[in-house]
Design a protein around this motif. Structure first.
Motif, PDB file in Angstrom:
ATOM      1  N   PRO A  44       1.914   3.823  13.153  1.00  0.00           N
ATOM      2  CA  PRO A  44       1.816   5.248  12.858  1.00  0.00           C
ATOM      3  C   PRO A  44       3.129   6.003  13.079  1.00  0.00           C
ATOM      4  O   PRO A  44       3.374   7.004  12.416  1.00  0.00           O
ATOM      5  CB  PRO A  44       0.728   5.752  13.815  1.00  0.00           C
ATOM      6  N   THR A  45       3.944   5.558  14.030  1.00  0.00           N
ATOM      7  CA  THR A  45       5.210   6.254  14.307  1.00  0.00           C
ATOM      8  C   THR A  45       6.304   5.230  14.511  1.00  0.00           C
ATOM      9  O   THR A  45       6.060   4.033  14.633  1.00  0.00           O
ATOM     10  CB  THR A  45       5.108   7.117  15.587  1.00  0.00           C
ATOM     11  N   GLY A  46       7.555   5.738  14.587  1.00  0.00           N
ATOM     12  CA  GLY A  46       8.698   4.863  14.797  1.00  0.00           C
ATOM     13  C   GLY A  46       8.745   4.375  16.241  1.00  0.00           C
ATOM     14  O   GLY A  46       8.035   4.862  17.116  1.00  0.00           O
TER      15      GLY A  46
ATOM     16  N   TRP B 292       0.852  -1.179   0.000  1.00  0.00           N
ATOM     17  CA  TRP B 292       0.000   0.000   0.000  1.00  0.00           C
ATOM     18  C   TRP B 292       0.890   1.231   0.000  1.00  0.00           C
ATOM     19  O   TRP B 292       2.106   1.125  -0.144  1.00  0.00           O
ATOM     20  CB  TRP B 292      -0.959  -0.060   1.212  1.00  0.00           C
ATOM     21  N   LEU B 293       0.286   2.400   0.143  1.00  0.00           N
ATOM     22  CA  LEU B 293       0.984   3.674  -0.040  1.00  0.00           C
ATOM     23  C   LEU B 293       2.407   3.700   0.523  1.00  0.00           C
ATOM     24  O   LEU B 293       3.333   4.159  -0.121  1.00  0.00           O
ATOM     25  CB  LEU B 293       0.168   4.797   0.604  1.00  0.00           C
ATOM     26  N   ARG B 294       2.595   3.176   1.760  1.00  0.00           N
ATOM     27  CA  ARG B 294       3.899   3.323   2.394  1.00  0.00           C
ATOM     28  C   ARG B 294       4.966   2.514   1.668  1.00  0.00           C
ATOM     29  O   ARG B 294       6.139   2.878   1.680  1.00  0.00           O
ATOM     30  CB  ARG B 294       3.822   2.903   3.856  1.00  0.00           C
ATOM     31  N   ASN B 295       4.558   1.426   1.009  1.00  0.00           N
ATOM     32  CA  ASN B 295       5.527   0.654   0.252  1.00  0.00           C
ATOM     33  C   ASN B 295       5.918   1.363  -1.040  1.00  0.00           C
ATOM     34  O   ASN B 295       6.958   1.098  -1.616  1.00  0.00           O
ATOM     35  CB  ASN B 295       4.951  -0.728  -0.094  1.00  0.00           C
ATOM     36  N   TRP B 296       5.070   2.259  -1.501  1.00  0.00           N
ATOM     37  CA  TRP B 296       5.355   2.966  -2.745  1.00  0.00           C
ATOM     38  C   TRP B 296       6.077   4.280  -2.447  1.00  0.00           C
ATOM     39  O   TRP B 296       7.002   4.657  -3.135  1.00  0.00           O
ATOM     40  CB  TRP B 296       4.055   3.231  -3.524  1.00  0.00           C
ATOM     41  N   ILE B 297       5.617   5.001  -1.439  1.00  0.00           N
ATOM     42  CA  ILE B 297       6.235   6.272  -1.057  1.00  0.00           C
ATOM     43  C   ILE B 297       6.594   6.161   0.424  1.00  0.00           C
ATOM     44  O   ILE B 297       5.762   6.447   1.280  1.00  0.00           O
ATOM     45  CB  ILE B 297       5.259   7.454  -1.259  1.00  0.00           C
ATOM     46  N   PRO B 298       7.817   5.725   0.735  1.00  0.00           N
ATOM     47  CA  PRO B 298       8.150   5.412   2.139  1.00  0.00           C
ATOM     48  C   PRO B 298       7.959   6.592   3.103  1.00  0.00           C
ATOM     49  O   PRO B 298       7.665   6.380   4.269  1.00  0.00           O
ATOM     50  CB  PRO B 298       9.621   5.002   2.064  1.00  0.00           C
ATOM     51  N   SER B 299       8.114   7.810   2.632  1.00  0.00           N
ATOM     52  CA  SER B 299       8.091   8.933   3.576  1.00  0.00           C
ATOM     53  C   SER B 299       6.696   9.530   3.730  1.00  0.00           C
ATOM     54  O   SER B 299       6.540  10.608   4.288  1.00  0.00           O
ATOM     55  CB  SER B 299       9.048  10.017   3.094  1.00  0.00           C
ATOM     56  N   ILE B 300       5.688   8.807   3.267  1.00  0.00           N
ATOM     57  CA  ILE B 300       4.332   9.370   3.284  1.00  0.00           C
ATOM     58  C   ILE B 300       3.883   9.629   4.727  1.00  0.00           C
ATOM     59  O   ILE B 300       4.143   8.825   5.624  1.00  0.00           O
ATOM     60  CB  ILE B 300       3.372   8.395   2.567  1.00  0.00           C
ATOM     61  N   PRO B 301       3.259  10.793   4.990  1.00  0.00           N
ATOM     62  CA  PRO B 301       2.840  11.068   6.366  1.00  0.00           C
ATOM     63  C   PRO B 301       1.682  10.170   6.807  1.00  0.00           C
ATOM     64  O   PRO B 301       0.830   9.793   6.000  1.00  0.00           O
ATOM     65  CB  PRO B 301       2.415  12.546   6.334  1.00  0.00           C
TER      66      PRO B 301
END
Lengths: 496, 151
Positions: free
Chosen positions: B118-120, A414-423
Motif C-alpha cells: 500500500p505504501t513505499g 493489474w491497475l498499478r502496472n498500467w497506471i503507476p501513480s494510481i492511489p
C-alpha cells in the motif's frame, strides 16, 4: 460382609450402568439409550434416511472423529512441547526424532487437522446443497459457521507452534493481515484516532512483532481457549441437530406404504391370517432403532477416519523446516493449503483479501437461511433437477470467470502496472478479488431475476464461491513460486 | 409508561444489576490481553564508526531490518520490512527492492512500483550518537530523500 464382597463386581457394574448393557428388546434398547449420558445425545429412533451414506457421507461424524483424534494426540504432544522461542523448535525436533512414537503422533495430529478442515468444508457444502439450513435449522447453520471459523482458527494457531521458518513467516503474514485495516485507515488519515488494525495485531501478538509473547498467546489459544469453545459449540451443534428433527430429509416425499404410522385408529382381530403382521420389524414413520443401527454406522465412520489418518501418518511425515529466522523470509512463504486461496487474494490487496472478502463471505453465508425462507426442496440434493442445472451452470461460470481473471492478472498485471501513480484506495476497492466477488454477485442476481427463486440464486452464489475457492487455492498452492510469481510447475522454480 | 408489578420490577432490577455487574467485571478482565507495554528490543541501533561505510556502499542489516546506503550526498537508511505483510525485501542496485512473499516491487528510492504494497518503504532517521557512532532510529520515519551528512 463376605457376601457383599462377593457381589462387589456385579454391584459395581450395576451402579455404573444405569440400565443394561445387553438390551434384548426395542423397549430395553430405548431405555439403555436415554439412560446413558453419551448415548442420549442421539434420539432413540432415527429415520432410515439418516443412515443413507449417499445423503450425508458421514461428513459431520468424520469432522467429530478428527477432533477426537486431535484432542488425544494434542494432549500427548503437550507432554513434550515447550512454548518458548528458544526451546519450541528443539522440542518439536525431539518429538519427531527422539520421543517414542513421537513422529507418528505428530503426523496423526497434522493429518487429522487436514482431514478435519476438508471434512468441515464438505460438510458445509452437503448441508447447503441439501437445503438443510432451512427452518427450523437456521440457528444450527450459524453454529456450524462458528465451528468452521474455530476449526480454521485452531489450524492457524497450531501453525506457529513448531517455530520453524514456515511457521514464523506464515504467522508474520497472518498478523499483518490482522493489521491490514490500516490500509484503509491510513488512506483516510484516521489511523491516529481509530487504529483497528494495530489493535488487532497487538491483541494477537502481544507485541509489534512475532516473538515470545505471540508464541505464548498462540499456544494458549491453541491448547485451551479455542478447543474449549469448540467442544462447547459442538455440544450445542449436536443437541440442535437432534432437537431440530435429526438429519434433514424430504418431508414431502411419498411415504413407503409399508411403513407404520403413528396410530390414528386401532385394529381389532377380525381374522387369523398367515404371515407377519405389517408392523413387525418396521418402526413408526420409517424409523429404526438408534441402538444398534446408528451406533454401527457411527462406529464405521469413526474407524474409517482413524484408518485414513493412520495410513497417511504412516507414509507421510509432517514437515519441519529450519528454525525460524526473522532475517530471511521463506521464499515463497506459504500458509497451509486451505489459506492459500486467501493468500492469493491478499497478494492483490491485504485488506480486501485478508479481511474484506472473508467478512463478506461469512456474512453472506450467515444470511442464507434468513433470506431463503422457501421451505421446499429440503432433503434433496440441489433441491431437485432445476437446482442441479443451476449448480452445473454456476460451476462452469464460476470456474471460467476466475480462471480468466487470473490469466489476465498473471499476463497483464493489474491497475498499478498500467497506471503507476494510481492511489492505493482505488486498488483496495478494485482488484481481482473484489472483481470476482462482484461477478459472482451479478451472476447470482441474474439467476434470481431469471428464476425468481432465492434458493436457486443462493445455489448459484455458493457454487461460484466454491469454484473460486478451489481455483484460488490451487493457484496459491501449485502455481505460485518464489516472489509469488506464476509458474506452471514447481520444478520450474529458479534455483538459488 | 412502564407497567409492571412490584415483583416484576424487583426481578428485572435484580437481573439488570447482575448483568451490569458481570458486564463491568468482564470488561475489566478483558483489558488484560491488550498489552500496556509493548515488549521488544530497543529499536535505536548503533552501527559503529561512520568511516567504515564507503561512499557508494549498500549494507543489509539483518537484525536491524534495514538497508544502509552511503552516497555522495550522505547516509540514508531504508527499512527492509515490506509495507504489505511484513516480509523482508531483497535489494538490487539497478531494480530496487522486491518482496519475496507477494511480489511487491519498489524502486531504488523505496517507492512502490508494483504489487500489493500500500505504501513505499520507510526511510529511517540516521544520526550521530554522542559517542561518535552512526545511529539509526527504527521508530522514526523521515521523508523520502533525506540524507545525513557526517561532519
Amino acid at each position: 460382609m463376605i457376601e457383599n464382597l462377593k457381589a462387589l463386581p456385579q454391584n459395581l457394574r450395576d451402579s455404573v450402568v444405569r440400565y443394561t448393557l445387553h438390551p434384548t428388546s426395542d423397549r430395553e434398547r430405548s431405555q439403555a439409550t436415554f439412560h446413558n449420558l453419551f448415548l442420549h445425545l442421539q434420539s432413540v429412533r432415527v429415520h432410515r434416511n439418516t443412515l443413507r451414506v449417499a445423503y450425508s457421507f458421514g461428513l459431520g461424524l468424520i469432522t467429530t472423529a478428527s477432533f477426537v483424534l486431535l484432542t488425544l494426540t494434542g494432549i500427548l504432544l503437550m507432554v513434550y512441547y515447550k512454548p518458548s522461542t528458544e526451546l519450541a523448535y528443539g522440542s518439536v525436533k525431539d518429538i519427531h526424532f527422539v520421543v517414542p512414537a513421537g513422529r507418528f503422533i505428530r503426523n496423526i495430529h497434522r493429518w487429522a487437522a487436514h482431514l478435519m478442515v476438508v471434512a468441515v468444508f464438505l460438510h458445509m457444502a452437503r448441508v447447503f446443497y441439501t437445503g438443510s439450513y432451512k427452518k427450523p435449522r437456521e440457528f444450527n447453520w450459524l453454529v456450524g459457521l462458528a465451528l468452521l471459523v474455530l476449526t480454521l482458527g485452531l489450524s492457524f494457531t497450531g501453525y506457529l507452534l513448531p517455530w520453524d521458518q514456515l511457521a514464523y513467516w506464515a504467522i508474520t503474514i497472518g498478523a499483518n493481515i490482522a493489521n491490514s485495516p490500516r490500509e484503509v485507515t491510513d488512506a483516510l488519515h484516521i489511523t491516529k484516532f481509530l487504529d483497528v488494525g494495530g489493535f488487532q495485531k497487538q491483541l494477537l501478538l502481544g507485541a509489534n512483532y512475532v516473538g515470545q509473547e505471540a508464541l505464548i498467546r498462540f499456544y494458549v489459544l491453541h491448547v485451551a481457549a479455542l478447543p474449549i469453545l469448540m467442544a462447547m459449540l459442538m455440544g450445542v451443534h449436536f443437541w440442535r441437530v437432534r432437537k431440530d428433527g435429526g438429519l434433514s430429509r424430504d418431508e414431502t416425499a411419498p411415504r413407503d406404504p409399508n411403513d407404520v404410522f403413528s396410530p390414528t385408529k386401532t385394529y381389532g382381530l377380525m381374522a387369523v391370517v398367515r404371515g407377519r403382521t405389517p408392523a413387525v420389524g418396521r418402526g413408526p414413520e420409517g424409523t429404526v432403532q438408534s441402538w444398534p443401527h446408528l451406533l454401527w454406522a457411527e462406529m464405521a465412520v469413526f474407524m474409517f477416519t482413524v484408518a485414513v489418518t493412520l495410513a497417511l501418518s504412516y507414509f507421510f511425515d509432517a514437515p519441519l523446516k529450519e528454525m525460524a529466522d526473522p532475517a530471511i523470509p521463506e521464499n515463497p512463504a506459504k500458509a497451509p493449503w486451505y489459506f492459500l486461496g486467501l493468500q492469493e487474494l491478499v497478494s492483490y490487496s491485504a485488506f480486501m483479501g485478508g479481511v474484506g472478502i472473508p467478512t463478506i463471505a461469512l456474512i453472506g453465508l450467515g444470511l442464507i437461511p434468513y433470506l431463503d425462507r422457501d421451505p421446499r426442496g429440503v432433503g434433496k440434493w440441489f433441491g431437485g433437477p432445476e437446482g442441479k442445472r443451476i449448480f452445473w451452470l454456476s460451476t462452469v461460470f464460476g470456474l471460467i470467470s476466475v480462471v480468466a481473471l487470473l490469466a489476465l492478472t498473471v499476463n497483464c498485471g493489474w491497475l498499478r502496472n498500467w497506471i503507476p501513480s494510481i492511489p492505493q484506495p482505488v486498488i483496495t476497492l478494485i482488484n481481482p478479488g473484489t472483481v470476482i466477488v462482484l461477478l459472482y454477485a451479478a451472476w447470482s442476481l441474474w439467476i434470481l431475476r431469471r428464476t425468481a427463486s432465492l434458493r436457486l440464486s443462493a445455489v448459484a452464489l455458493f457454487t461460484c464461491f466454491l469454484a473460486g475457492f478451489v481455483v484460488l487455492t490451487s493457484m496459491g498452492s501449485i502455481f505460485r513460486g518464489p516472489n509469488w510469481q506464476f509458474y506452471w510447475w514447481p520444478s520450474q522454480w529458479p534455483v538459488h | 409508561m412502564f407497567d409492571a408489578g412490584r415483583r416484576d420490577f424487583l426481578g428485572l432490577a435484580a437481573i439488570g444489576s447482575a448483568l451490569a455487574a458481570l458486564g463491568t467485571a468482564l470488561a475489566g478482565v478483558l483489558r488484560l490481553p491488550k498489552p500496556a507495554v509493548l515488549p521488544g528490543p530497543m529499536r535505536v541501533y548503533k552501527l559503529g564508526d561512520p568511516a567504515q561505510f564507503a561512499v557508494g556502499s549498500v549494507v543489509k542489516m539483518d537484525a536491524e531490518q534495514l538497508y544502509l546506503f552511503r552516497d555522495e550526498r550522505g547516509f540514508h537508511a531504508i527499512s527492509s520490512v515490506c509495507t504489505h505483510l511484513g516480509c523482508i525485501v531483497a535489494h538490487s542496485e539497478r531494480e530496487g527492492f522486491a518482496c519475496p512473499c507477494h511480489g511487491s516491487k519498489f524502486d531504488t528510492q523505496g517507492k512502490v512500483t508494483g504489487g500489493p504494497a500500500p505504501t513505499g518503504l520507510a526511510w529511517l532517521e540516521v544520526s550521530l550518537s554522542p559517542d561518535g557512532q552512526l545511529q539509526v532510529n527504527g521508530e522514526t520515519e523521515v521523508s523520502r530523500g533525506t540524507r545525513f551528512q557526517v561532519g
